[in-house]
Design a protein around this motif. Structure first.
Motif, mmCIF file in Angstrom:
data_model
loop_
_atom_site.group_PDB
_atom_site.id
_atom_site.type_symbol
_atom_site.label_atom_id
_atom_site.label_comp_id
_atom_site.label_asym_id
_atom_site.label_seq_id
_atom_site.Cartn_x
_atom_site.Cartn_y
_atom_site.Cartn_z
ATOM 1 N N GLU A 34 5.254 -8.109 -1.959
ATOM 2 C CA GLU A 34 6.075 -8.609 -0.858
ATOM 3 C C GLU A 34 7.336 -7.776 -0.639
ATOM 4 O OE1 GLU A 34 7.231 -12.604 -1.859
ATOM 5 O OE2 GLU A 34 8.634 -11.946 -3.415
ATOM 6 N N ASP A 35 7.397 -6.616 -1.269
ATOM 7 C CA ASP A 35 8.595 -5.786 -1.190
ATOM 8 C C ASP A 35 8.366 -4.643 -0.204
ATOM 9 O OD1 ASP A 35 10.855 -4.250 -1.585
ATOM 10 O OD2 ASP A 35 10.886 -4.559 -3.753
ATOM 11 N N ASP A 36 8.702 -4.874 1.056
ATOM 12 C CA ASP A 36 8.493 -3.868 2.103
ATOM 13 C C ASP A 36 9.350 -2.622 1.876
ATOM 14 O OD1 ASP A 36 6.753 -5.643 3.294
ATOM 15 O OD2 ASP A 36 8.232 -6.386 4.742
ATOM 16 N N ALA A 37 10.555 -2.818 1.337
ATOM 17 C CA ALA A 37 11.446 -1.681 1.130
ATOM 18 C C ALA A 37 10.903 -0.738 0.060
ATOM 19 C CB ALA A 37 12.841 -2.169 0.744
ATOM 20 N N ALA A 38 10.352 -1.292 -1.013
ATOM 21 C CA ALA A 38 9.774 -0.453 -2.070
ATOM 22 C C ALA A 38 8.553 0.291 -1.552
ATOM 23 C CB ALA A 38 9.401 -1.313 -3.276
ATOM 24 N N PHE A 39 7.751 -0.381 -0.758
ATOM 25 C CA PHE A 39 6.569 0.257 -0.167
ATOM 26 C C PHE A 39 6.982 1.427 0.734
ATOM 27 C CE2 PHE A 39 3.495 0.075 3.522
ATOM 28 C CZ PHE A 39 2.471 0.758 2.879
ATOM 29 N N PHE A 65 -0.612 0.323 -10.183
ATOM 30 C CA PHE A 65 -0.344 -1.104 -9.990
ATOM 31 C C PHE A 65 -0.624 -1.865 -11.283
ATOM 32 C CE2 PHE A 65 -2.506 0.547 -6.070
ATOM 33 C CZ PHE A 65 -1.348 0.795 -5.351
ATOM 34 N N HIS A 66 0.270 -2.806 -11.607
ATOM 35 C CA HIS A 66 0.129 -3.630 -12.811
ATOM 36 C C HIS A 66 0.267 -5.092 -12.421
ATOM 37 C CE1 HIS A 66 -0.201 -3.520 -17.159
ATOM 38 N NE2 HIS A 66 0.838 -4.311 -17.319
ATOM 39 N N PHE A 67 -0.467 -5.970 -13.066
ATOM 40 C CA PHE A 67 -0.466 -7.418 -12.832
ATOM 41 C C PHE A 67 -1.274 -7.827 -11.605
ATOM 42 C CE2 PHE A 67 4.102 -7.559 -14.688
ATOM 43 C CZ PHE A 67 3.620 -7.632 -15.979
ATOM 44 N N GLY A 68 -1.947 -6.913 -10.954
ATOM 45 C CA GLY A 68 -2.688 -7.275 -9.755
ATOM 46 C C GLY A 68 -2.712 -6.120 -8.775
ATOM 47 N N LEU A 69 -2.919 -6.452 -7.509
ATOM 48 C CA LEU A 69 -3.087 -5.428 -6.483
ATOM 49 C C LEU A 69 -2.295 -5.772 -5.220
ATOM 50 C CD1 LEU A 69 -6.967 -5.108 -6.756
ATOM 51 C CD2 LEU A 69 -5.312 -3.387 -7.502
ATOM 52 N N PRO A 70 -1.774 -4.755 -4.541
ATOM 53 C CA PRO A 70 -1.213 -4.995 -3.214
ATOM 54 C C PRO A 70 -2.349 -5.124 -2.204
ATOM 55 C CG PRO A 70 -1.064 -2.675 -3.736
ATOM 56 C CD PRO A 70 -1.659 -3.349 -4.949
ATOM 57 N N SER A 71 -2.029 -5.299 -0.957
ATOM 58 C CA SER A 71 -3.049 -5.455 0.078
ATOM 59 C C SER A 71 -3.861 -4.174 0.256
ATOM 60 C CB SER A 71 -2.386 -5.813 1.411
ATOM 61 O OG SER A 71 -1.617 -4.708 1.878
ATOM 62 N N GLU A 72 -5.042 -4.334 0.814
ATOM 63 C CA GLU A 72 -5.885 -3.175 1.102
ATOM 64 C C GLU A 72 -5.174 -2.212 2.045
ATOM 65 O OE1 GLU A 72 -10.396 -2.225 2.801
ATOM 66 O OE2 GLU A 72 -9.735 -4.290 2.455
ATOM 67 N N ALA A 73 -4.403 -2.753 2.994
ATOM 68 C CA ALA A 73 -3.690 -1.900 3.949
ATOM 69 C C ALA A 73 -2.647 -1.036 3.248
ATOM 70 C CB ALA A 73 -3.022 -2.766 5.020
ATOM 71 N N ARG A 74 -1.942 -1.602 2.282
ATOM 72 C CA ARG A 74 -0.937 -0.819 1.559
ATOM 73 C C ARG A 74 -1.605 0.260 0.706
ATOM 74 N NH1 ARG A 74 4.484 -4.285 -0.067
ATOM 75 N NH2 ARG A 74 5.029 -4.714 2.112
ATOM 76 N N ILE A 75 -2.685 -0.084 0.050
ATOM 77 C CA ILE A 75 -3.397 0.912 -0.755
ATOM 78 C C ILE A 75 -3.906 2.037 0.134
ATOM 79 C CG2 ILE A 75 -5.443 1.295 -2.188
ATOM 80 C CD1 ILE A 75 -5.040 -1.595 -3.228
ATOM 81 N N ARG A 76 -4.460 1.676 1.268
ATOM 82 C CA ARG A 76 -4.979 2.688 2.195
ATOM 83 C C ARG A 76 -3.848 3.595 2.686
ATOM 84 N NH1 ARG A 76 -7.537 -0.490 5.075
ATOM 85 N NH2 ARG A 76 -5.995 -0.870 6.721
ATOM 86 N N ALA A 77 -2.684 3.013 2.988
ATOM 87 C CA ALA A 77 -1.556 3.814 3.464
ATOM 88 C C ALA A 77 -1.067 4.785 2.398
ATOM 89 C CB ALA A 77 -0.415 2.894 3.902
ATOM 90 N N LEU A 78 -1.023 4.335 1.151
ATOM 91 C CA LEU A 78 -0.609 5.217 0.059
ATOM 92 C C LEU A 78 -1.595 6.367 -0.104
ATOM 93 C CD1 LEU A 78 0.519 2.504 -2.512
ATOM 94 C CD2 LEU A 78 2.022 4.107 -1.333
ATOM 95 N N ARG A 79 -2.874 6.047 -0.054
ATOM 96 C CA ARG A 79 -3.891 7.092 -0.220
ATOM 97 C C ARG A 79 -3.868 8.076 0.955
ATOM 98 N NH1 ARG A 79 -9.632 4.996 -1.531
ATOM 99 N NH2 ARG A 79 -9.849 7.151 -2.278
ATOM 100 N N GLU A 80 -3.658 7.562 2.159
ATOM 101 C CA GLU A 80 -3.588 8.445 3.328
ATOM 102 C C GLU A 80 -2.362 9.353 3.270
ATOM 103 O OE1 GLU A 80 -3.778 5.752 6.601
ATOM 104 O OE2 GLU A 80 -5.983 5.568 6.529
ATOM 105 N N ALA A 120 -13.221 -2.657 -5.270
ATOM 106 C CA ALA A 120 -13.441 -3.178 -3.919
ATOM 107 C C ALA A 120 -12.229 -2.951 -3.013
ATOM 108 C CB ALA A 120 -13.769 -4.670 -3.982
ATOM 109 N N ARG A 121 -11.032 -2.900 -3.605
ATOM 110 C CA ARG A 121 -9.811 -2.754 -2.822
ATOM 111 C C ARG A 121 -9.543 -1.292 -2.439
ATOM 112 N NH1 ARG A 121 -5.617 -6.623 -2.559
ATOM 113 N NH2 ARG A 121 -7.311 -8.073 -3.032
ATOM 114 N N GLY A 122 -10.293 -0.352 -3.016
ATOM 115 C CA GLY A 122 -10.147 1.037 -2.620
ATOM 116 C C GLY A 122 -9.210 1.873 -3.476
ATOM 117 N N VAL A 123 -8.899 1.419 -4.688
ATOM 118 C CA VAL A 123 -8.061 2.181 -5.618
ATOM 119 C C VAL A 123 -8.884 3.345 -6.181
ATOM 120 C CG1 VAL A 123 -6.748 2.039 -7.780
ATOM 121 C CG2 VAL A 123 -6.676 0.143 -6.140
ATOM 122 N N ASP A 124 -8.214 4.430 -6.577
ATOM 123 C CA ASP A 124 -8.911 5.638 -7.031
ATOM 124 C C ASP A 124 -9.435 5.562 -8.453
ATOM 125 O OD1 ASP A 124 -8.654 7.562 -4.760
ATOM 126 O OD2 ASP A 124 -6.524 7.187 -5.065
ATOM 127 N N ALA A 125 -8.696 4.922 -9.371
ATOM 128 C CA ALA A 125 -9.103 4.912 -10.777
ATOM 129 C C ALA A 125 -8.572 3.658 -11.456
ATOM 130 C CB ALA A 125 -8.610 6.159 -11.492
#
Length: 354
Positions: A115-120, A133-148, A168-173
């Protein structure tokens, strides 16, 4: 390093990662590890955005090599005033022993990346080579944006179910965190059943049943441990406790002394420190919680606020019996060496063992 390793080939590193260890890892530590050929890491989950940006900039000034930036993706705390008050009452004897009184209330001291837009936005702007990522995953959209943005992504799994969600969320490793590991257990839901799989069993399960590269984490302290992890078909080994005694880490003298003492022989997985399972060297706070089985800490990171305030009070009297000295079960094998020298020794041990 082989031509078939997707992680080491992509990043141009040896198969060794320094764990992020929020509060312990520093720009100097991460840069020294990366400069020696491994992947250094920063844990920014306990830092505000401005401090996190500064840490990334400092690391960039010390190395041109890739490094990892780790964020916490825990569910925001469900506040429970009665439970928080009861926990403070439970800790009151320890506060008085430390010359103080428990605070009137507790704070949610860390904000989740989910939920931290500024950190993203800051990560998209600074573009570290790796974000984990630790303790879980951010949204698929955030992961996709980081990878792009050209960022390689990692996420911690403690079970096959979590690993499947990561894939399933699209993380690399995937970082396969065994039960031996020190620090906070990366489970998505701390209330769910935990099979407590060892590093070796978890790595083999994830290699066999997912298609992503798997990084072994937990109990690895030397080159022989790295060799064993790679023999299980992990693409790399992640070491945390092994780096705590390095002069570049932020561990204070109390932490270092405890890790070098016989007390390092005894660690516990406990929620008493922060409200989430974490493995640390047994201390008075953990024993106090174990002595009252019905005592329930509040949600993470609210409970961590209590532990940190208690430790601050005790530290003022010169003792560290309530500090969260996180360490894995391999803690007695820790070596006090400069980080670059330690990486070189670990890699040489690995090569000699093959």
């Amino acid at each position: 390093m082989t031509s078939s390793n997707p992680l080491t080939d992509r990043l141009g590193i040896q198969p060794l990662i320094q764990a992020p260890m929020a509060g312990v890892a520093t720009p100097e530590l991460a840069a020294a590890v990366s400069n020696a050929g491994g992947l250094g890491s920063l844990g920014i989950g306990a830092s505000g955005v401005d401090k996190a940006r500064s840490m990334i900039e400092q690391t960039r000034a010390l190395t041109s090599r890739p490094f990892n930036v780790n964020v916490f993706c825990h569910a925001p705390a469900q506040r429970d005033a009665a439970r928080e008050s009861a926990w403070l009452s439970h800790l009151a004897p320890l506060f008085r022993e430390s010359g103080g009184e428990p605070p009137a209330e507790l704070d949610e001291i860390y904000r989740s990346f989910v939920e931290d837009d500024a950190a993203f936005a800051m990560l998209l702007e600074t573009r570290p080579a790796v974000v984990s990522f630790h303790f879980g995953l951010p949204s698929e959209a955030r992961i996709r944006a980081l990878r792009e943005a050209g960022i390689y992504t990692l996420a911690t799994a403690t079970s096959l179910q979590e690993a499947r969600a990561i894939q399933a969320r699209g993380v690399d490793a995937i970082v396969a965190q065994g039960y031996e590991a020190g620090g906070h257990r990366g489970c998505f839901d701390p209330q769910a059943e935990d099979e407590r799989l060892s590093t070796s069993v978890l790595v083999r399960r994830l290699v066999s049943e997912t298609t992503l590269p798997v990084i072994a984490a937990g109990g690895i302290m030397d080159g022989q441990g790295i060799r064993s992890a790679l023999a299980l078909d992990a693409c790399a080994a992640q070491l945390g406790t092994a780096f705590i005694l390095c002069p570049e880490s932020a561990a204070n003298e109390g932490y270092r002394s405890t890790l070098k003492s016989e007390r390092a022989e005894m660690t516990r997985m406990t929620s008493a420190l922060s409200g989430r399972p974490a493995r640390g060297i047994l201390n008075r706070l953990i024993r106090h919680a174990e002595a009252t089985p019905g005592a329930m800490p509040p949600a993470y990171p609210v409970a961590y606020d209590a532990a940190k305030r208690l430790n601050a009070s005790a530290a003022g009297l010169g003792h560290h019996e309530f500090a969260a000295h996180c360490a894995g079960q391999g803690a007695p094998l820790a070596r006090e060496l400069p980080a670059g020298e330690l990486v070189n020794r670990l890699l040489q041990e690995w090569r000699n063992a093959t």
